[in-house]
Design an enzyme around this catalytic site. Sequence first.
Site, PDB file in Angstrom:
ATOM      1  CE1 TYR A  40      -3.112  -2.962   0.499  1.00 18.04           C
ATOM      2  CE2 TYR A  40      -3.598  -2.181   2.710  1.00 18.04           C
ATOM      3  CZ  TYR A  40      -3.809  -3.081   1.689  1.00 18.04           C
ATOM      4  OH  TYR A  40      -4.734  -4.077   1.852  1.00 18.04           O
ATOM      5  CG  HIS A  98      -0.808  -8.766   0.624  1.00 15.20           C
ATOM      6  ND1 HIS A  98      -0.520  -7.422   0.666  1.00 15.20           N
ATOM      7  CD2 HIS A  98      -2.119  -8.826   0.279  1.00 15.20           C
ATOM      8  CE1 HIS A  98      -1.597  -6.712   0.348  1.00 15.20           C
ATOM      9  NE2 HIS A  98      -2.576  -7.552   0.099  1.00 15.20           N
TER      10      HIS A  98
END
Length: 257
Positions: A40, A98
């Site tokens: 991010y 992730h």
Amino acid sequence: MSRVPRLGLGTMGLDTPADATAVTTALEMGYRHVDTAQIYDNEAVVGDAIAAADTPRESVVLATKVWADSLAYDDVLRTTRESLDRLGTDFVDLLYVHRPIQTYDPSETLAAFDELVDDGLVGGVGVSNFTVEELDEALDVLEAPLVAHQTEYHPLFQRPELLEHAEKHGYSVVAYSPLSGGRVRDVDEVVSVAAKHDVTPESVSLAWLASKGVCSIPKASSERHLRANLDAVDVQLDDEDIAAIDAVEEEIELFPE
């Protein structure tokens, strides 16, 4: 850590100083779960926001995720320490794989996660976007308990087998995109239940997930939306409401691999 708070704040796309204010506001409003990720590119923003809040760090469940290109053993250890530096903290409460792609190797990747737990840098291990088969494999390899599985989950993308697996093995399911990217307001079944309870479709979606024991991490930046999401946890749906949403046939996956 053993359990994840029922509602948290997703931060994908919150990467400016103004966005940091939203994270700080959420914590001071009562949120106690903040979710970010290396990819991010906002860990520093999130860390600054947590530091600015009038909320003890120890009371916040802070989660981040190791991206798929850094899942080799040494890379997990290195990039996690880099995440801690950006976040301005000595530890994260929850660290996720992730996605189980690219450099992911269960025995190597998860051994590094175990080491980080043993060293006190990580409170609990999470995985994200796993299938049931991949979850079983992770459970076989991990020494530390699996705390959470984060996955896309909303009325338009339901995977009850993931909830059954979590209940059987005693870990939390954390739903990202719990509002279907805003599409819940166009789902007839959700809209009907919302009208019945005089609440928003977004509140119904979060309440539906809560009724299943699922933790949600909707993204919000305005104080109004932050408050509405927090209040949604108190919305009580009956069995008929839940069954109606369970029966939604349309399917949209927002973030396929």
